[in-house]
Structures are given as structure tokens and as C-alpha cells.
Scaffold this active site. Structure first.
Site, mmCIF file in Angstrom:
data_model
loop_
_atom_site.group_PDB
_atom_site.id
_atom_site.type_symbol
_atom_site.label_atom_id
_atom_site.label_comp_id
_atom_site.label_asym_id
_atom_site.label_seq_id
_atom_site.Cartn_x
_atom_site.Cartn_y
_atom_site.Cartn_z
ATOM 1 N N ASP A 21 0.827 -1.214 0.000
ATOM 2 C CA ASP A 21 0.000 0.000 0.000
ATOM 3 C C ASP A 21 0.853 1.252 0.000
ATOM 4 O O ASP A 21 2.054 1.215 0.275
ATOM 5 C CB ASP A 21 -0.943 -0.001 1.205
ATOM 6 C CG ASP A 21 -0.203 -0.063 2.535
ATOM 7 O OD1 ASP A 21 0.765 -0.850 2.644
ATOM 8 O OD2 ASP A 21 -0.572 0.674 3.471
ATOM 9 N N GLU A 75 0.089 -1.418 5.601
ATOM 10 C CA GLU A 75 1.164 -1.025 6.521
ATOM 11 C C GLU A 75 0.973 0.392 7.027
ATOM 12 O O GLU A 75 1.203 0.695 8.196
ATOM 13 C CB GLU A 75 2.519 -1.161 5.808
ATOM 14 C CG GLU A 75 3.723 -0.969 6.700
ATOM 15 C CD GLU A 75 4.241 0.463 6.770
ATOM 16 O OE1 GLU A 75 5.165 0.727 7.559
ATOM 17 O OE2 GLU A 75 3.721 1.327 6.029
ATOM 18 N N GLU A 76 0.539 1.278 6.120
ATOM 19 C CA GLU A 76 0.547 2.700 6.439
ATOM 20 C C GLU A 76 -0.529 3.112 7.448
ATOM 21 O O GLU A 76 -0.405 4.155 8.079
ATOM 22 C CB GLU A 76 0.385 3.528 5.156
ATOM 23 C CG GLU A 76 1.499 3.336 4.131
ATOM 24 C CD GLU A 76 2.815 3.958 4.554
ATOM 25 O OE1 GLU A 76 2.890 4.463 5.690
ATOM 26 O OE2 GLU A 76 3.764 3.929 3.759
ATOM 27 N N HIS A 84 5.040 10.517 2.260
ATOM 28 C CA HIS A 84 3.727 10.837 2.835
ATOM 29 C C HIS A 84 3.273 12.249 2.482
ATOM 30 O O HIS A 84 2.326 12.754 3.080
ATOM 31 C CB HIS A 84 3.697 10.657 4.361
ATOM 32 C CG HIS A 84 3.947 9.267 4.823
ATOM 33 N ND1 HIS A 84 3.756 8.851 6.121
ATOM 34 C CD2 HIS A 84 4.367 8.172 4.150
ATOM 35 C CE1 HIS A 84 4.062 7.574 6.231
ATOM 36 N NE2 HIS A 84 4.440 7.146 5.042
#
Length: 492
Positions: A81, A148-149, A464
Site C-alpha cells: 500500500d 502497513e501505512e 507521505h
């Protein structure tokens, strides 16, 4: 006339071609079905044993190349992801649209969105190992986790016994030349309160919009040490004197979009007394100037827009004055940024909080934060401080998603192998360090405590955020390094 370079012209070709394929597949966290299907199809097309575990992690296996059958098994690990962030003026649907890339000198970037090199480049490198006949290695497994994020869900769900290897090389760190042997643990906090909305004043007030935007933001683990401004904090700082001194009424507030991204934008709708408009505009300009001066080095593009706006188009509501003040003060008082630096490793953040998302409107107040620390007790103390702030503001706080950090092991055999390989390749030692971000290694070691683990990756900046970029030469260096490591994996 020269033709502009593209991602497909970069070296190492096998890595960038695989990363290009990944950029074409929408894969925001919680929406990994397309990238999962892509990886399964990739495995089928390349003759690689590929399957999902019973939760949705993708696992791939290839046997050792001839002559390397007696080497310890290696797991190459990354996550499928990506963080879906875009600039306000960028039209992009992360659930349907591919990521559009461009070359900026020696950097690979995306057009107005996150690039997804975190962790698409790591996954691409693992795929490149699987398909490259010139790479010599023992038995290889690839583990690609999901979500994961937003909670490391795939790593948490992995069961013992699924993977057979002894060594895990995580490909999710973000500075070439550094080997990571530890990471911070994390804890999510959500503060919530309710209020009874009031009708907005119909006469004697002017409806205004406040926007705090242009802040750099960034990764709440990697970039928190840079002490960039938090747009939620900045907007609340502008709002407080308006609510406290000028009788301005708050209709709503919205800032930040992801728990692990430093907020870049925040917006509020206000009702300003008609006879206080000039004072309000002057106060906004004054406070905005103070903030811009204080953060001139870290957030040079920050801007504050304060302008009249039309009717809301429906039944307009406001937050009661006393509640609005409590909520804005709580946002200002909430711990944010670096809380403590590490005593054990100079330059490393030990404990921090990212006050990530603030929402006020429709009778509800909420603040979501992500705390990180390499010391569990320090994380717990920070949680206590955060809870105390919001309790004083009349809000309840829930904690979730807690996980411990990955404790460094300087005696790691694979670390020794990797240091030697780096020295032979580049004529100098890599830096051995820990990271204030959350890597999946700490969670994975719970199911596989015998794994010997190190994390490595190419240089990424501003993950991000839409400023995310990958250093192209560093990808080649990590690719060469990974091949050198795999050929030197010790015997069983």
C-alpha cells in the site's frame, strides 16, 4: 530536439520497469485488492510460486540458484500500500487513477501526488531479484504485506510457520548508506467530544473562511525531527484570539488527512461580527506573520487566507462559544512534534506525537494522533499527557493499534555481512542506526523471533506528502548492494 527522460529510461532498468508497473496500479491503504491481483499475476507470468496467506499478504518463492542451495533462506520484505496525499489543486482519485511520474534532475517525482516509492520501490527491487537470472542467491522468499501505512495490519496478521527463511531484509527504509537495526513503536489516540450545535447568526455577522495551507508536512516519523509546522496548530493559533477577544463564532474546522502525515492544510468557517471585521482581518494578518516568521526556514510556502464567503447553502450551525474555545485551546495544548531525543543514539528522536487530524462540526469534535517512541514507558507517559489535555477539555480518549519498537541487535550476523559487503563495494562503512518511523520488523519478529533482520532502502525525501521524491542514483547503489549481500549470505 531531445526527448524528455521518463521513469522507463532510468537505471537499473529491471527495478524501474517493475516500479513503473506498480505506479499504474491504484493502491491506497485499505484498497489493496488491485495491487494484490497485480502481484499474483506477475508471479504467474514470471513462473514464480506466488500465493496469499489467509489474510491477504502476498508471498513469493524461488529456489536457490545452482551452487547456492546450502545458503540460509532470505526473506525480502516490503508493503503493497501507499499513502494517498495530493495537493488541493490536483485532480486525482487514488482508488482508480495511476500515479504519473516525472524526472527532476536526479530525482523521480509524481505530479501533485505522493509518489508511492514508499514502499513501491522496495517491492520493485524484490521483484527484480526474482526475475533477474544474473542475481546469485540462496532460497528467496518475498513477503509483501498490506495496510502497513494505517496500522501494519498485514504484519500483525502474519502467522508463524508460513515463511521458511532465517534472514529478513526489510526494503522499507529511506536513506541509502544507512543500515537500520531498530525502529520506534507506535500508538494511536482518538479524542472525541460532542456538543449541541447552535443556529448561526442571521444578521450582524459576516461569514468567513480561514485556510492555513502551503505547509511542507511530511512523514510523521522520518520528518518530525525537522520541526516543521503543523497546519492544525497554526490554524488554531490564528483562531484563538478571534474567538476569545472579538466574538467570532466557529462553524467548523477540518485539518490533516492521515495519521502518519504531518498536516499540511487546515480550514475553518467562521462568523465574524460585522463591526469587528477590520479588527479580525488585522489580527489574522498579525498572527499569520508571526507564524510565517517563526517557520520561515521549514515552511517557506506557508500562507493564510482569510476571506468572506457566501451562505453555506443550508441550515447553518455554529459551535457554542464556550465549547469552541475549549476545543481550540485543546488543539493548541495537545503535545505535538518531538517530545524527547534519544540518549542512546545521538540525533535520533526517541519520542514524538503527530496531532494528525482535527475535525469540528455537526455536533462532534475529534482529534486523531499518532505517538511514536523507541521506549515503551516514554510512549505511555506521552499518552498520559495527551489524555490529560483532552480530559480537561471535556473529551474522552481512546487508544488503539499499539505496537512495540524493534530493539537494535549490534551483534546481528546479517548486519556484519551487510557492513562488509558495503565496505567492499563503496570503500567506506555504512552508518548503522535506528529509525523513528515504524518498520514492520518489530511486529514480524513476534511471529518469527529467530529472524535476523536489517532494513535498507534508497534515499527518499518527504514521503507521505506530494513532495515525495526518490533519488535515482541511490536506487542503483542499493540494487548493487543487495546483489552483493545475497551472494554473500552465510551457509546454513
Amino acid at each position: 530536439m531531445s526527448v524528455p527522460m521518463t521513469i522507463l529510461d532510468q537505471k537499473p532498468e529491471v527495478v524501474f520497469h517493475n516500479f513503473y508497473g506498480i505506479t499504474r496500479i491504484p493502491r491506497p491503504s485499505k484498497h489493496e485488492e488491485k495491487i494484490r491481483a497485480y502481484l499474483l499475476e506477475w508471479g504467474k507470468n514470471h513462473g514464480v510460486e506466488t500465493f496469499t496467506d489467509d489474510t491477504g499478504n502476498v508471498i513469493m518463492r524461488v529456489p536457490a540458484t545452482p551452487g547456492y542451495e546450502n545458503r540460509k533462506g532470505v526473506i525480502l520484505q516490503g508493503h503493497m500500500d501507499m499513502v494517498p496525499q495530493k495537493n488541493a489543486d490536483t485532480v486525482h482519485n487514488f482508488e482508480t487513477d495511476p500515479i504519473e511520474t516525472w524526472i527532476d534532475g536526479e530525482w523521480l517525482r509524481a505530479r501533485g501526488t505522493t509518489l508511492g516509492a514508499d514502499n513501491g520501490l522496495g517491492v520493485a527491487m524484490a521483484l527484480a531479484v526474482l526475475e533477474s537470472p544474473e542475481v546469485k542467491h540462496g532460497p528467496i522468499e518475498v513477503l509483501v504485506t498490506y495496510d502497513e501505512e494505517t496500522g501494519m495490519t498485514g504484519a500483525r496478521a502474519l502467522k508463524p510457520g508460513v515463511l521458511k527463511g532465517d534472514i529478513l531484509i526489510n526494503l522499507d527504509s529511506e536513506t541509502e548508506g544507512e543500515l537500520f537495526i531498530g525502529c520506534a513503536g507506535g500508538l494511536d489516540a482518538t479524542a472525541k467530544a460532542k456538543y449541541e450545535p447552535q443556529d448561526a447568526p442571521k444578521e450582524g455577522y459576516v461569514r468567513y473562511e480561514l485556510a492555513a495551507k502551503g505547509f511542507q508536512g511530511g512523514h510523521s516519523g522520518m520528518d518530525i525531527v525537522l520541526c516543521r509546522a503543523n497546519a492544525n496548530k497554526a490554524a488554531a493559533r490564528v483562531l484563538l484570539p478571534l474567538l476569545r477577544d472579538l466574538g467570532v463564532k466557529l462553524a467548523d474546522f477540518e485539518g490533516g488527512t492521515l495519521r502518519n502525515a504531518i498536516p499540511r492544510e487546515a480550514f475553518a468557517t467562521l462568523y465574524v461580527p460585522a463591526d469587528k471585521v477590520a479588527e479580525a482581518e488585522a489580527k489574522v494578518s498579525e498572527t499569520a506573520a508571526e507564524i510565517k516568521t517563526e517557520y520561515a526556514a521549514t515552511d517557506p510556502q506557508a500562507e493564510f487566507i482569510f476571506k468572506p464567503c457566501g451562505c453555506c447553502g443550508g441550515e447553518c450551525k455554529c459551535v457554542p462559544d464556550e465549547a469552541a474555545l475549549r476545543f481550540v485551546r485543546a488543539v493548541l495544548a495537545c503535545p505535538d512534534g518531538v517530545d524527547r531525543m534519544s540518549d542512546a543514539m545521538p540525533g535520533l528522536v526517541e519520542t514524538s506525537n503527530n496531532m494528525a487530524m482535527v475535525r469540528i462540526g455537526k455536533g462532534e469534535f475529534s482529534v486523531k494522533s499518532l505517538m511514536r517512541s523507541s521506549v515503551d514507558t516514554a510512549k505511555d507517559y506521552l499518552a498520559l499527557k495527551l489524555e490529560s489535555v483532552f480530559k480537561l477539555a471535556g473529551a474522552e480518549v481512546e487508544f488503539s493499534g499499539g505496537y512495540s519498537g524493534w530493539a537494535p541487535n549490534n551483534a546481528s550476523p546479517i548486519l556484519h555481512t551487510m557492513v562488509e559487503a558495503y565496505r567492499e563495494l563503496f570503500g567506506k562503512d555504512p552508518k548503522v542506526t535506528a529509525i523513528h518511523a515504524g518498520l514492520e520488523c518489530g511486529i514480524l519478529s513476534g511471529a518469527y523471533p529467530h529472524w535476523d533482520m536489517v532494513s535498507v532502502g534508497p534515499t527518499l525525501l518527504s514521503p507521505h506528502s506530494p513532495d515525495e521524491r526518490a533519488n535515482i542514483p541511490s536506487v542503483q547503489k542499493v540494487w548493487d548492494f543487495l546483489q552483493k549481500v545475497l551472494v554473500n549470505i552465510p551457509e546454513k
